[in-house]
Design an enzyme around this catalytic site. Structure first.
Site, short mmCIF file in Angstrom:
data_model
loop_
_atom_site.label_atom_id
_atom_site.label_comp_id
_atom_site.label_asym_id
_atom_site.label_seq_id
_atom_site.Cartn_x
_atom_site.Cartn_y
_atom_site.Cartn_z
CD GLU A 1 50.49 85.04 37.53
OE1 GLU A 1 51.09 85.19 38.16
OE2 GLU A 1 49.51 86.07 36.82
CB ALA B 1 65.60 124.90 72.37
CG LEU C 1 67.07 115.65 53.30
CD1 LEU C 1 68.40 115.02 52.09
CD2 LEU C 1 67.06 114.64 54.43
#
Lengths: 358, 358
Positions: free
Chosen positions: B53, B162, B271
């Site tokens: 503004e 894997a 984590l």
């Protein structure tokens, strides 16, 4: 005006009166007079009974003369117990033949060409409903063994049970209802003795209220261990077939003898892994519940894959939400190849028996 | 004729000139004369600069008198470095205010009511684009911490690598591109030192040719171990933030200090599991590749769940195919609750700072 499609629709509807689980596929025949009126209908009621064309001709009597025969499957041209349908149609004075699906087996093929050689007009008009009637049967014929779906239901992290072995329920009632619908659609449902002993499953196809559905698969348990008396698989509707072998090829040969064209492997990991290793899994169906477990057994055993380049790759052919769960339908990227020599295939399944072999 | 929506569209477009990653949300303001002509525009260029503004009023000068102010966010009514925007609008002689999103924080709220009390007509006109500007910011304010997404990419059987540890690539180039787009959209991307040491990831947002995208997240590594010199995370564009703690609450407090409102956990299982256990996961994003591994680490660590009744349950909110893979977006069925007392929340985040705090 009644169209060819309408008559074939009617032949398909008639075919569905035949048994869903049988050595032969379902076939329907509609005989139509030159004025368009249906003279007679017939269907094949299962191995050992009349072929659809023969049933319709018997019902028509002398009115078969001059009629058009609408048949869901190309008329057979080999001598079974009743002689080939081609000859029967000709001798009854049928004026024209329309069939929806070409005969896929070597042994019974040639019917359309033979009839044309006799001067009869013969048209092949493909029809989806007629193909659906023979799809499982033709697929098993092409594979040389029943089609095998391996079903796994687990958590987001691939666990099929919690650390203490509890697994009821990982997936939702909606997913279980979906699996029961699948049981009603296949010819045989198979578990290993490990799963049978641990879970005591019924393996029947049931609705959400636990009521048995009309169509029930052959229930099969695979492995050398005995089931204790009182096990659900030893009880109603009839004792399960117990195959005392671990060899997927032997299992599938036995199931083919029981007219199974579609087989659903429901567990456990050892059973599914053995079929995978033998190249005998045509489709993998994985229900994934929106759940984390963090521990517990996974649904897939050691497959001898040690590095990412050797990962077993599949192709997703369908993905759907089933209630709160997700269902993945996959096929191996290479066609399931049977690495082991299989002497039984030669004489039992290739060339395949006639679809209407009686 | 130009409508209120058009002017708000223009205010949103102007707001987007502001920084995507900042302590404050992006805000735009358009001043429109009674004849419908746009007098001036302004946007907030980041914490420490003028509010939207104020920027628009400065550009308008005397032409602000009698104008209508279209603002994407309710004008603030608290004294920052520049005084409240409410007072500035009034003093400039603005005749009417239209805002698209109510101020969501306690500290800066009350602007619309205060202006009405001063006799100014004030309208709230909801606008989707304006809500999108503040969505992440308002969500973080409501949570009292950044919003956390835990990403897992694995096989059908829940393996993220894997048996030999190789994981490049389980998922497809399409899924990886999707994940890079996500990196460009979040404020911070976090891995543990285990993943950093094992995979040496760059954590930058890149396109399919490997070129870095314009928007880059803050790169963060969590844990006490040092990264070796030469690690990608110690290099360009700038060294990653290294937080030497395992406590998710401490991590999130530090990231809030770095103005992060959205955080993406990219691994490893330790984590993600720590954040899950601390109630600090708001969303789970699972990429499932159509692959079976049968062995190798899973993406979810032991969560202390021993029986099926204690399974961690989530709700699927989005399901999509991404190339040959599947992406599931899920939220915990119970809101992520912070079970640990968090003294820092009191003063840093509740009540939240003003959206236009400078």
């Amino acid at each position: 005006m009644t169209s060819t499609d309408d008559y074939l629709d009617r032949a398909v509807a008639r075919a569905l009166r035949g048994p869903a689980r049988d050595r032969n596929p379902r076939v329907g025949c509609v005989l139509v007079a030159p004025d368009g009126q249906v003279v007679a209908e017939g269907h094949h009621a299962g191995a050992g009974t009349a072929h659809a064309e023969a049933a319709a001709l018997a019902a028509a009597g002398g009115r078969a003369r001059g009629a058009t025969a609408y048949v869901t499957l190309e008329p057979c041209h080999h001598v079974g117990r009743t002689g080939p349908c081609t000859r029967a149609l000709l001798e009854a004075g049928v004026a024209r033949v329309v069939y929806a699906v070409p005969e896929p087996t070597q042994r019974a093929t040639g019917g359309a060409d033979w009839l044309r050689g006799q001067g009869l007009p013969v048209e092949h008009v493909p029809h989806a409903g007629a193909y659906a009637l023979v799809a499982d049967w033709a697929r098993a014929a092409a594979l040389g063994r029943p089609h095998v779906t391996w079903k796994i239901a687990g958590s987001l992290d691939g666990r099929v049970a919690a650390a203490d072995g509890t697994s009821r329920w990982i997936t939702s009632p909606e997913a279980r209802a979906d699996a029961h619908t699948l049981r009603a659609q296949v010819d045989a449902v198979v578990v290993g003795t490990g799963t049978a002993l641990a879970d005591d499953p019924a393996l029947t196809a049931r609705d959400t209220e636990g009521q048995e559905l009309a169509d029930q698969p052959l229930r099969v348990v695979v492995g050398r261990r005995d089931l204790p008396p009182g096990s659900r698989l030893t009880q109603a509707p009839s004792p399960a077939l117990h195959l005392r072998t671990h060899d997927p090829h032997e299992v599938l040969r036995a199931l083919a003898q029981h007219d199974a064209r579609t087989v659903l492997l429901e567990g456990g990991p050892t059973l599914g892994g053995a079929f995978w290793a033998a190249g005998c899994v045509d489709e993998l169906l994985v229900y994934v519940a929106p759940v984390l477990l963090g521990a517990g057994p996974t649904g897939v055993p050691d497959l001898g894959i040690t590095t990412i380049g050797d990962a077993a790759r599949l192709r997703l052919v369908d993905l759907a939400r089933v209630g709160p769960d997700v269902r993945l339908r996959l096929v191996p990227t290479a066609p399931a190849v049977d690495p082991a020599p299989d002497p039984a295939r030669e004489h039992t399944l290739v060339p395949t028996p006639s679809p209407q072999e009686d």
